[in-house]
Design a protein around this motif. Sequence first.
Motif, PDB file in Angstrom:
ATOM      1  N   CYS A 179     -12.125 -28.867   2.745  1.00 44.13           N
ATOM      2  CA  CYS A 179     -11.790 -30.264   2.445  1.00 44.13           C
ATOM      3  C   CYS A 179     -11.948 -30.576   0.962  1.00 44.13           C
ATOM      4  CB  CYS A 179     -12.715 -31.205   3.218  1.00 44.13           C
ATOM      5  SG  CYS A 179     -12.719 -30.982   5.004  1.00 44.13           S
ATOM      6  N   ASP A 180     -11.149 -31.527   0.513  1.00 43.92           N
ATOM      7  CA  ASP A 180     -11.299 -32.147  -0.794  1.00 43.92           C
ATOM      8  C   ASP A 180     -11.495 -33.627  -0.482  1.00 43.92           C
ATOM      9  OD1 ASP A 180     -11.290 -32.901  -3.407  1.00 43.92           O
ATOM     10  OD2 ASP A 180      -9.158 -32.523  -3.751  1.00 43.92           O
ATOM     11  N   GLY A 181     -12.736 -34.004  -0.236  1.00 42.53           N
ATOM     12  CA  GLY A 181     -13.015 -35.347   0.285  1.00 42.53           C
ATOM     13  C   GLY A 181     -12.511 -35.411   1.710  1.00 42.53           C
ATOM     14  N   ASN A 182     -11.640 -36.382   2.001  1.00 41.58           N
ATOM     15  CA  ASN A 182     -11.074 -36.461   3.350  1.00 41.58           C
ATOM     16  C   ASN A 182      -9.661 -35.889   3.404  1.00 41.58           C
ATOM     17  OD1 ASN A 182      -9.720 -38.496   2.076  1.00 41.58           O
ATOM     18  ND2 ASN A 182     -10.269 -40.098   3.515  1.00 41.58           N
ATOM     19  N   GLU A 183      -9.270 -35.138   2.401  1.00 39.03           N
ATOM     20  CA  GLU A 183      -7.960 -34.471   2.345  1.00 39.03           C
ATOM     21  C   GLU A 183      -8.162 -32.963   2.476  1.00 39.03           C
ATOM     22  OE1 GLU A 183      -5.058 -36.175   2.136  1.00 39.03           O
ATOM     23  OE2 GLU A 183      -6.217 -38.047   2.109  1.00 39.03           O
ATOM     24  N   TYR A 184      -7.103 -32.262   2.879  1.00 46.30           N
ATOM     25  CA  TYR A 184      -7.151 -30.805   2.978  1.00 46.30           C
ATOM     26  C   TYR A 184      -7.008 -30.164   1.604  1.00 46.30           C
ATOM     27  CZ  TYR A 184      -6.060 -31.642   7.922  1.00 46.30           C
ATOM     28  OH  TYR A 184      -6.070 -32.065   9.220  1.00 46.30           O
ATOM     29  N   LYS A 185      -7.569 -28.959   1.463  1.00 45.54           N
ATOM     30  CA  LYS A 185      -7.399 -28.168   0.245  1.00 45.54           C
ATOM     31  C   LYS A 185      -6.253 -27.182   0.429  1.00 45.54           C
ATOM     32  CE  LYS A 185     -12.061 -27.799  -1.637  1.00 45.54           C
ATOM     33  NZ  LYS A 185     -13.170 -26.848  -1.865  1.00 45.54           N
ATOM     34  N   GLY A 186      -5.640 -26.798  -0.657  1.00 41.83           N
ATOM     35  CA  GLY A 186      -4.654 -25.716  -0.662  1.00 41.83           C
ATOM     36  C   GLY A 186      -3.468 -25.957   0.241  1.00 41.83           C
ATOM     37  N   ASN A 187      -3.075 -24.920   0.993  1.00 40.15           N
ATOM     38  CA  ASN A 187      -1.902 -24.972   1.865  1.00 40.15           C
ATOM     39  C   ASN A 187      -2.187 -25.591   3.222  1.00 40.15           C
ATOM     40  OD1 ASN A 187      -0.270 -23.640  -0.026  1.00 40.15           O
ATOM     41  ND2 ASN A 187      -0.966 -21.635   0.679  1.00 40.15           N
ATOM     42  N   LEU A 188      -3.435 -25.904   3.504  1.00 42.37           N
ATOM     43  CA  LEU A 188      -3.829 -26.415   4.812  1.00 42.37           C
ATOM     44  C   LEU A 188      -3.157 -27.757   5.100  1.00 42.37           C
ATOM     45  CD1 LEU A 188      -5.730 -25.502   7.088  1.00 42.37           C
ATOM     46  CD2 LEU A 188      -7.511 -26.884   6.030  1.00 42.37           C
ATOM     47  N   SER A 189      -2.506 -27.854   6.266  1.00 43.18           N
ATOM     48  CA  SER A 189      -1.832 -29.105   6.632  1.00 43.18           C
ATOM     49  C   SER A 189      -2.348 -29.674   7.950  1.00 43.18           C
ATOM     50  CB  SER A 189      -0.325 -28.879   6.739  1.00 43.18           C
ATOM     51  OG  SER A 189      -0.042 -27.963   7.779  1.00 43.18           O
ATOM     52  N   HIS A 190      -3.179 -28.912   8.684  1.00 43.83           N
ATOM     53  CA  HIS A 190      -3.737 -29.398   9.953  1.00 43.83           C
ATOM     54  C   HIS A 190      -4.986 -28.590  10.280  1.00 43.83           C
ATOM     55  CE1 HIS A 190      -3.793 -30.932  14.108  1.00 43.83           C
ATOM     56  NE2 HIS A 190      -4.193 -29.715  14.417  1.00 43.83           N
ATOM     57  N   MET A 191      -6.043 -29.311  10.633  1.00 44.09           N
ATOM     58  CA  MET A 191      -7.255 -28.631  11.071  1.00 44.09           C
ATOM     59  C   MET A 191      -7.972 -29.529  12.079  1.00 44.09           C
ATOM     60  SD  MET A 191     -10.272 -26.781   8.885  1.00 44.09           S
ATOM     61  CE  MET A 191     -10.819 -28.228   8.031  1.00 44.09           C
ATOM     62  N   GLN A 192      -8.362 -28.938  13.204  1.00 42.01           N
ATOM     63  CA  GLN A 192      -9.124 -29.688  14.185  1.00 42.01           C
ATOM     64  C   GLN A 192     -10.391 -28.921  14.529  1.00 42.01           C
ATOM     65  OE1 GLN A 192      -5.790 -29.909  16.990  1.00 42.01           O
ATOM     66  NE2 GLN A 192      -7.104 -28.945  18.520  1.00 42.01           N
ATOM     67  N   ALA A 193     -11.445 -29.694  14.798  1.00 42.43           N
ATOM     68  CA  ALA A 193     -12.754 -29.105  15.081  1.00 42.43           C
ATOM     69  C   ALA A 193     -13.539 -30.030  16.000  1.00 42.43           C
ATOM     70  CB  ALA A 193     -13.513 -28.877  13.780  1.00 42.43           C
TER      71      ALA A 193
ATOM     72  N   CYS B 174     -12.413 -33.782   6.716  1.00 43.48           N
ATOM     73  CA  CYS B 174     -10.953 -33.863   6.688  1.00 43.48           C
ATOM     74  C   CYS B 174     -10.309 -33.472   8.020  1.00 43.48           C
ATOM     75  CB  CYS B 174     -10.390 -32.998   5.561  1.00 43.48           C
ATOM     76  SG  CYS B 174     -10.730 -31.227   5.708  1.00 43.48           S
ATOM     77  N   CYS B 175     -11.116 -33.126   9.011  1.00 46.96           N
ATOM     78  CA  CYS B 175     -10.598 -32.636  10.295  1.00 46.96           C
ATOM     79  C   CYS B 175     -10.143 -33.751  11.226  1.00 46.96           C
ATOM     80  CB  CYS B 175     -11.685 -31.868  11.052  1.00 46.96           C
ATOM     81  SG  CYS B 175     -12.102 -30.269  10.381  1.00 46.96           S
ATOM     82  N   ILE B 176      -9.252 -33.394  12.127  1.00 42.71           N
ATOM     83  CA  ILE B 176      -9.034 -34.160  13.340  1.00 42.71           C
ATOM     84  C   ILE B 176     -10.133 -33.677  14.271  1.00 42.71           C
ATOM     85  CG2 ILE B 176      -7.528 -34.462  15.343  1.00 42.71           C
ATOM     86  CD1 ILE B 176      -5.154 -34.006  13.429  1.00 42.71           C
ATOM     87  N   CYS B 177     -10.933 -34.590  14.796  1.00 43.77           N
ATOM     88  CA  CYS B 177     -12.082 -34.196  15.609  1.00 43.77           C
ATOM     89  C   CYS B 177     -11.735 -34.254  17.089  1.00 43.77           C
ATOM     90  CB  CYS B 177     -13.264 -35.105  15.312  1.00 43.77           C
ATOM     91  SG  CYS B 177     -13.867 -34.935  13.622  1.00 43.77           S
ATOM     92  N   CYS B 178     -12.155 -33.227  17.823  1.00 48.71           N
ATOM     93  CA  CYS B 178     -11.857 -33.121  19.247  1.00 48.71           C
ATOM     94  C   CYS B 178     -13.145 -33.008  20.055  1.00 48.71           C
ATOM     95  CB  CYS B 178     -10.966 -31.915  19.513  1.00 48.71           C
ATOM     96  SG  CYS B 178      -9.395 -31.993  18.620  1.00 48.71           S
ATOM     97  N   ASP B 179     -13.201 -33.763  21.130  1.00 47.82           N
ATOM     98  CA  ASP B 179     -14.358 -33.787  22.016  1.00 47.82           C
ATOM     99  C   ASP B 179     -14.349 -32.550  22.903  1.00 47.82           C
ATOM    100  OD1 ASP B 179     -15.993 -34.354  24.376  1.00 47.82           O
ATOM    101  OD2 ASP B 179     -16.067 -36.417  23.635  1.00 47.82           O
ATOM    102  N   ILE B 180     -15.466 -31.823  22.979  1.00 49.15           N
ATOM    103  CA  ILE B 180     -15.526 -30.594  23.778  1.00 49.15           C
ATOM    104  C   ILE B 180     -15.596 -30.869  25.272  1.00 49.15           C
ATOM    105  CG2 ILE B 180     -16.541 -29.203  21.940  1.00 49.15           C
ATOM    106  CD1 ILE B 180     -19.226 -29.505  23.433  1.00 49.15           C
ATOM    107  N   VAL B 181     -15.875 -32.113  25.666  1.00 47.00           N
ATOM    108  CA  VAL B 181     -15.964 -32.456  27.080  1.00 47.00           C
ATOM    109  C   VAL B 181     -14.623 -32.958  27.609  1.00 47.00           C
ATOM    110  CG1 VAL B 181     -17.061 -33.972  28.778  1.00 47.00           C
ATOM    111  CG2 VAL B 181     -18.424 -32.930  26.955  1.00 47.00           C
ATOM    112  N   THR B 182     -14.014 -33.910  26.913  1.00 43.77           N
ATOM    113  CA  THR B 182     -12.789 -34.540  27.414  1.00 43.77           C
ATOM    114  C   THR B 182     -11.513 -33.943  26.833  1.00 43.77           C
ATOM    115  OG1 THR B 182     -12.732 -36.203  25.654  1.00 43.77           O
ATOM    116  CG2 THR B 182     -14.015 -36.742  27.642  1.00 43.77           C
ATOM    117  N   TYR B 183     -11.625 -33.113  25.797  1.00 39.54           N
ATOM    118  CA  TYR B 183     -10.486 -32.544  25.067  1.00 39.54           C
ATOM    119  C   TYR B 183      -9.708 -33.587  24.274  1.00 39.54           C
ATOM    120  CZ  TYR B 183     -11.070 -28.121  27.611  1.00 39.54           C
ATOM    121  OH  TYR B 183     -11.556 -26.956  28.123  1.00 39.54           O
TER     122      TYR B 183
END
Length: 128
Positions: free
Chosen positions: A30-44, A60-69
């Motif tokens: 991340c570069d703050g809340n933006e992606y670095k380099g060529n990255l255009s999508h990241m979820q965690a 900078c990620c899209i956050c995903c819940d491990i219980v509900t998806y």
Amino acid sequence: VPESLFALSNLEMATFSGNRDLTGSLNGFCDGNEYKGNLSHMQASCDTCPNSPALVQCDCCICCDIVTYNCCDRQGNRLFNHANIGLNAAGQPSSFDKPCVAEETLAHYMEHKDDLSWITDGRGDGFN
């Protein structure tokens, strides 16, 4: 999170969500809340979905819940659900075939199995 991971300068997309063994920070992407380099999508599995446990830190990620998806933006708005809705022989989503699925996830599914509107096709809309 291994530091060497951040050296993947040609990485365009990354999905780390659902990995219960991954902890630490992904902010090297991340570069703050933006992606670095060529990255255009990241979820965690971070904490922007309401009541979602934070396994990793990622600004900078899209956050995903491990219980509900459910996957949410930085403001906690649900964007989509990343469960694989193809059913296995037991009649459960194929995503649940992974040995890393949490008991909480299975309990959530069993509670909502007659109403699959909580699962989306990736566009943010349910299957009502």
